[in-house]
Design a protein around this motif. Structure first.
Motif, mmCIF file in Angstrom:
data_model
loop_
_atom_site.group_PDB
_atom_site.id
_atom_site.type_symbol
_atom_site.label_atom_id
_atom_site.label_comp_id
_atom_site.label_asym_id
_atom_site.label_seq_id
_atom_site.Cartn_x
_atom_site.Cartn_y
_atom_site.Cartn_z
ATOM 1 N N TRP A 1 6.350 -3.834 35.045
ATOM 2 C CA TRP A 1 6.541 -3.825 36.128
ATOM 3 C C TRP A 1 7.929 -5.529 36.270
ATOM 4 O O TRP A 1 8.863 -4.627 36.894
ATOM 5 C CB TRP A 1 5.942 -4.051 36.990
ATOM 6 C CG TRP A 1 6.373 -3.806 38.619
ATOM 7 C CD1 TRP A 1 7.240 -2.765 38.675
ATOM 8 C CD2 TRP A 1 6.650 -4.701 39.576
ATOM 9 N NE1 TRP A 1 7.264 -2.445 40.419
ATOM 10 C CE2 TRP A 1 6.798 -3.978 40.345
ATOM 11 C CE3 TRP A 1 6.148 -5.845 39.351
ATOM 12 C CZ2 TRP A 1 7.281 -4.513 41.189
ATOM 13 C CZ3 TRP A 1 6.147 -6.828 40.665
ATOM 14 C CH2 TRP A 1 6.691 -5.818 41.515
ATOM 15 N N TRP B 1 11.664 -3.707 35.310
ATOM 16 C CA TRP B 1 12.286 -2.787 36.600
ATOM 17 C C TRP B 1 12.304 -3.640 37.391
ATOM 18 O O TRP B 1 13.464 -3.766 37.791
ATOM 19 C CB TRP B 1 10.886 -2.426 37.016
ATOM 20 C CG TRP B 1 11.558 -1.201 38.294
ATOM 21 C CD1 TRP B 1 11.676 -0.402 37.553
ATOM 22 C CD2 TRP B 1 10.842 -1.687 39.493
ATOM 23 N NE1 TRP B 1 12.239 0.778 39.104
ATOM 24 C CE2 TRP B 1 12.001 -0.812 39.870
ATOM 25 C CE3 TRP B 1 10.520 -2.343 40.681
ATOM 26 C CZ2 TRP B 1 11.739 -0.448 41.543
ATOM 27 C CZ3 TRP B 1 10.034 -1.662 41.857
ATOM 28 C CH2 TRP B 1 11.075 -1.252 42.393
ATOM 29 N N LYS C 1 15.367 -6.475 35.907
ATOM 30 C CA LYS C 1 15.942 -5.898 35.112
ATOM 31 C C LYS C 1 16.455 -6.370 33.793
ATOM 32 O O LYS C 1 17.281 -6.843 33.151
ATOM 33 C CB LYS C 1 17.340 -5.575 35.747
ATOM 34 C CG LYS C 1 17.191 -5.306 37.238
ATOM 35 C CD LYS C 1 17.611 -3.656 37.585
ATOM 36 C CE LYS C 1 17.360 -3.405 38.783
ATOM 37 N NZ LYS C 1 16.449 -2.611 39.364
#
Length: 167
Positions: free
Chosen positions: A75, A79, A82
């Motif tokens: 995560w 995410w 990036k």
């Protein structure tokens, strides 16, 4: 044996992938994964010992902790930051490090093992030798073997490492 393999993958992994699979631009990803491979190796060795001692619950919880660390780090690196595929490689390496650390701490708790400093340092020095010799050996072998040098050099240096480590 994990350190020399990690050294080989760290230094020649991208070229080996390119030679075998014709994929380019994976050098950084392979380097990160090769570092994580050391922790996978150590962790799995510790897990095998813990299971042999009948500590299956402890292994279950370290595996669960490692899985949760992977989720959190994926995560974060993929995410949130990036990081893409390289971020995923860092996330997996970090999770394997944390899980390995837990496994080794549990092993120390249950077994209270001791490591010979001389043997440990000798192994590190020989493994470090692979890190330093491999690029030079690859460069020399490229004169005679071309692109295949990235496969031949690790085999030669790994064989020498195995012979020396067993002396």
């Amino acid at each position: 044996f994990a350190l020399p393999i990690a050294a080989i993958l760290y230094q020649n992994g991208g070229a080996i992938i390119e030679l075998i699979y014709h994929l380019q631009g994976l050098d950084d990803i392979i380097k990160v994964l090769s570092i994580g491979a050391v922790f996978i190796y150590l962790g799995q060795t510790a897990v095998g010992i813990l299971q042999g001692l009948g500590k299956n619950k402890a292994v279950f919880f370290t595996n669960l902790s490692g899985s949760l660390a992977k989720i959190v780090l994926l995560w974060l690196f993929v995410w949130r930051l990036k990081g893409g595929v390289l971020g995923a490689a860092w996330a997996f390496g970090g999770a394997y490090f944390l899980q390995c650390l837990l496994d080794l701490l549990l092993l120390k708790y249950y077994v209270n093992f001791k490591i010979s400093l001389i043997k440990f340092c000798g192994t590190l020095i020989l493994s470090g030798g692979v890190w330093f010799i491999l690029p030079m050996l690859t460069d020399i072998l490229q004169i005679f073997c071309g692109a295949w040098a990235v496969l031949i050099a690790p085999i030669l240096s790994g064989t020498v490492y195995l012979l020396l480590i067993n002396c």
